[in-house]
Design a protein around this motif. Structure first.
Motif, PDB file in Angstrom:
ATOM      1  N   GLN A  29       0.949  -1.295  -0.073  1.00 39.68           N
ATOM      2  CA  GLN A  29       0.016  -0.180  -0.133  1.00 39.68           C
ATOM      3  C   GLN A  29       0.894   1.037  -0.427  1.00 39.68           C
ATOM      4  N   ALA A  30       2.122   1.468   0.425  1.00 35.44           N
ATOM      5  CA  ALA A  30       3.128   2.022   0.479  1.00 35.44           C
ATOM      6  C   ALA A  30       3.810   2.237  -0.444  1.00 35.44           C
ATOM      7  N   VAL A  31       3.692   1.307  -1.416  1.00 30.14           N
ATOM      8  CA  VAL A  31       4.744   1.641  -2.849  1.00 30.14           C
ATOM      9  C   VAL A  31       3.746   2.033  -3.623  1.00 30.14           C
ATOM     10  N   LEU A  32       2.037   0.952  -3.130  1.00 28.60           N
ATOM     11  CA  LEU A  32       0.976   2.160  -4.649  1.00 28.60           C
ATOM     12  C   LEU A  32       1.004   3.359  -4.385  1.00 28.60           C
ATOM     13  N   GLN A  33       0.759   4.424  -2.898  1.00 30.25           N
ATOM     14  CA  GLN A  33       0.791   5.625  -2.665  1.00 30.25           C
ATOM     15  C   GLN A  33       1.324   6.617  -3.498  1.00 30.25           C
ATOM     16  N   ARG A  34       3.449   6.055  -3.068  1.00 29.91           N
ATOM     17  CA  ARG A  34       3.847   6.542  -4.033  1.00 29.91           C
ATOM     18  C   ARG A  34       3.912   6.730  -5.233  1.00 29.91           C
ATOM     19  N   GLY A  35       3.521   5.641  -6.604  1.00 24.13           N
ATOM     20  CA  GLY A  35       3.204   6.002  -7.647  1.00 24.13           C
ATOM     21  C   GLY A  35       2.251   6.392  -7.742  1.00 24.13           C
ATOM     22  N   VAL A  36       0.842   6.575  -6.669  1.00 25.76           N
ATOM     23  CA  VAL A  36      -0.275   7.649  -7.395  1.00 25.76           C
ATOM     24  C   VAL A  36       0.457   9.503  -6.896  1.00 25.76           C
ATOM     25  N   ASP A  37       1.477   9.105  -6.140  1.00 25.63           N
ATOM     26  CA  ASP A  37       1.848  10.503  -6.215  1.00 25.63           C
ATOM     27  C   ASP A  37       2.242  11.430  -7.171  1.00 25.63           C
ATOM     28  N   VAL A  38       3.443  10.262  -7.294  1.00 24.65           N
ATOM     29  CA  VAL A  38       3.611  10.735  -8.546  1.00 24.65           C
ATOM     30  C   VAL A  38       3.638  10.836 -10.130  1.00 24.65           C
ATOM     31  N   ILE A  39       2.066  10.379  -9.821  1.00 27.26           N
ATOM     32  CA  ILE A  39       0.928  10.141 -11.331  1.00 27.26           C
ATOM     33  C   ILE A  39       0.092  11.030 -11.294  1.00 27.26           C
ATOM     34  N   SER A  40       0.163  12.372  -9.717  1.00 26.75           N
ATOM     35  CA  SER A  40      -0.676  13.098  -9.457  1.00 26.75           C
ATOM     36  C   SER A  40      -0.352  14.096  -9.488  1.00 26.75           C
ATOM     37  N   LYS A  41       1.431  14.186  -9.815  1.00 25.40           N
ATOM     38  CA  LYS A  41       1.817  15.579  -9.450  1.00 25.40           C
ATOM     39  C   LYS A  41       2.410  15.023 -11.467  1.00 25.40           C
ATOM     40  N   LEU A  42       2.824  14.691 -12.406  1.00 22.52           N
ATOM     41  CA  LEU A  42       2.753  14.346 -13.737  1.00 22.52           C
ATOM     42  C   LEU A  42       1.168  15.295 -13.942  1.00 22.52           C
ATOM     43  N   GLU A  43       0.115  14.916 -13.572  1.00 27.62           N
ATOM     44  CA  GLU A  43      -1.194  15.350 -14.086  1.00 27.62           C
ATOM     45  C   GLU A  43      -1.602  16.513 -14.007  1.00 27.62           C
ATOM     46  N   THR A  44      -0.801  17.252 -12.795  1.00 26.17           N
ATOM     47  CA  THR A  44      -1.080  19.242 -12.645  1.00 26.17           C
ATOM     48  C   THR A  44       0.144  20.027 -13.425  1.00 26.17           C
ATOM     49  N   GLN A  45       1.279  18.742 -14.214  1.00 19.65           N
ATOM     50  CA  GLN A  45       2.130  19.171 -14.685  1.00 19.65           C
ATOM     51  C   GLN A  45       2.609  19.280 -16.663  1.00 19.65           C
ATOM     52  N   TYR A  46       1.914  17.876 -16.794  1.00 20.81           N
ATOM     53  CA  TYR A  46       1.638  17.991 -18.232  1.00 20.81           C
ATOM     54  C   TYR A  46      -0.172  17.848 -18.680  1.00 20.81           C
ATOM     55  N   ARG A  47       0.052  18.401 -19.647  1.00 23.81           N
ATOM     56  CA  ARG A  47      -1.961  17.352 -20.397  1.00 23.81           C
ATOM     57  C   ARG A  47      -2.017  16.957 -22.055  1.00 23.81           C
ATOM     58  N   ASP A  48      -2.256  16.291 -22.209  1.00 26.65           N
ATOM     59  CA  ASP A  48      -1.880  15.482 -23.333  1.00 26.65           C
ATOM     60  C   ASP A  48      -0.681  14.835 -24.366  1.00 26.65           C
ATOM     61  N   GLN A  49       0.494  14.658 -22.909  1.00 28.32           N
ATOM     62  CA  GLN A  49       1.368  13.641 -23.292  1.00 28.32           C
ATOM     63  C   GLN A  49       1.342  12.515 -22.981  1.00 28.32           C
ATOM     64  N   VAL A  50       2.497  11.988 -23.282  1.00 27.22           N
ATOM     65  CA  VAL A  50       2.940  10.616 -23.483  1.00 27.22           C
ATOM     66  C   VAL A  50       3.837   9.648 -22.777  1.00 27.22           C
ATOM     67  N   ILE A  51       3.794   9.463 -21.698  1.00 25.52           N
ATOM     68  CA  ILE A  51       4.520   9.544 -20.767  1.00 25.52           C
ATOM     69  C   ILE A  51       5.026   8.410 -20.145  1.00 25.52           C
ATOM     70  N   LEU A  52       6.536   8.911 -20.077  1.00 19.56           N
ATOM     71  CA  LEU A  52       7.244   6.853 -19.826  1.00 19.56           C
ATOM     72  C   LEU A  52       7.836   6.671 -18.325  1.00 19.56           C
ATOM     73  N   LEU A  53       6.988   6.054 -17.220  1.00 23.50           N
ATOM     74  CA  LEU A  53       7.848   5.525 -16.424  1.00 23.50           C
ATOM     75  C   LEU A  53       8.318   4.506 -15.910  1.00 23.50           C
ATOM     76  N   ILE A  54      10.057   4.862 -15.948  1.00 21.02           N
ATOM     77  CA  ILE A  54      10.398   4.268 -16.333  1.00 21.02           C
ATOM     78  C   ILE A  54      10.735   3.896 -14.490  1.00 21.02           C
ATOM     79  N   SER A  55      10.735   2.309 -13.634  1.00 24.37           N
ATOM     80  CA  SER A  55      10.988   1.569 -12.426  1.00 24.37           C
ATOM     81  C   SER A  55      11.407   1.211 -12.482  1.00 24.37           C
TER      82      SER A  55
END
Length: 204
Positions: free
Chosen positions: A139-165
């Motif tokens: 659950q803690a790992v999931l929350q970290r990932g969700v927080d990153v996507i949430s941040k990217l949603e405020t930074q970008y629009r109409d992008q194809v974003i590759l998450l490398i992990s």
């Protein structure tokens, strides 16, 4: 933002500003050595890619047939940074954006031990067990990932974003779109080194 509040918009791609792809790093020295490397103090400095890992990345990118990738976001571990830099060079994209929220799952007291121990940890995940060995819970790992996507949603629009992990982070993040508990992440198809998968696409 908690899992329940972000789950619905992730499943409904039309409500997202961007499309998201998931890529695991290429084969690393840790993979070849068969050791667990999850401590940032070690993983950010050592255990980078093998030559085979670099070949895997080139093959994966050259074989990708989805919408063109426009942004690369990666963990700050050496093996993911090297993967991201290689992808950026191949695709002629800007330097990748580093996000510590995409780091490897922390495996606590198992650090530096044989990778054979992953199976023991995953079995505990499946049963929802928590043992005091400092292993980061799904659950803690999931929350970290969700927080990153949430941040990217405020930074970008109409992008194809590759998450490398990393393997566990990507497996656990994929539980968002399958509707299963993050503890059940190993029921999903294994994410191979350098493999690219969609998390969610705006075309869906």
């Amino acid at each position: 933002m908690n899992e329940s509040s972000f789950l619905k918009p992730l499943v409904n791609a039309s409500s997202l500003n961007n499309s998201y792809l998931l890529m695991r790093h290429g084969e690393s020295e840790a993979n070849v050595s068969g050791v667990i490397v999850s401590d940032p103090a070690i993983g950010c400095e050592r255990f980078g890619l093998t030559e085979h890992g670099l070949q895997q990345i080139r093959a994966s990118i050259n074989g990708f047939r989805g919408k063109p990738i426009t942004q690369i976001v990666c963990s700050d571990f050496l093996r993911t940074m090297q993967t991201a830099q290689s992808v950026a060079e191949i695709l002629h994209l800007p330097q990748p954006q580093q996000e510590i929220g995409l780091r490897e799952r922390f495996f606590g007291n198992w650090e530096g031990m044989s990778a054979d121990h992953y199976e023991k940890i995953w079995q505990r995940d499946e049963m929802g067990q928590e043992i005091d060995d400092e292993v980061e819970q799904p659950q803690a790992v999931l929350q970290r990932g969700v927080d990153v996507i949430s941040k990217l949603e405020t930074q970008y629009r109409d992008q194809v974003i590759l998450l490398i992990s990393h393997g566990d982070m990507l497996q656990i993040l994929r539980t968002l779109v399958t509707g299963i508990s993050p503890h059940k992440h190993r029921s999903l198809t294994h994410h191979q080194t350098a493999e690219i998968k969609y998390l969610v696409s705006q075309d869906e």
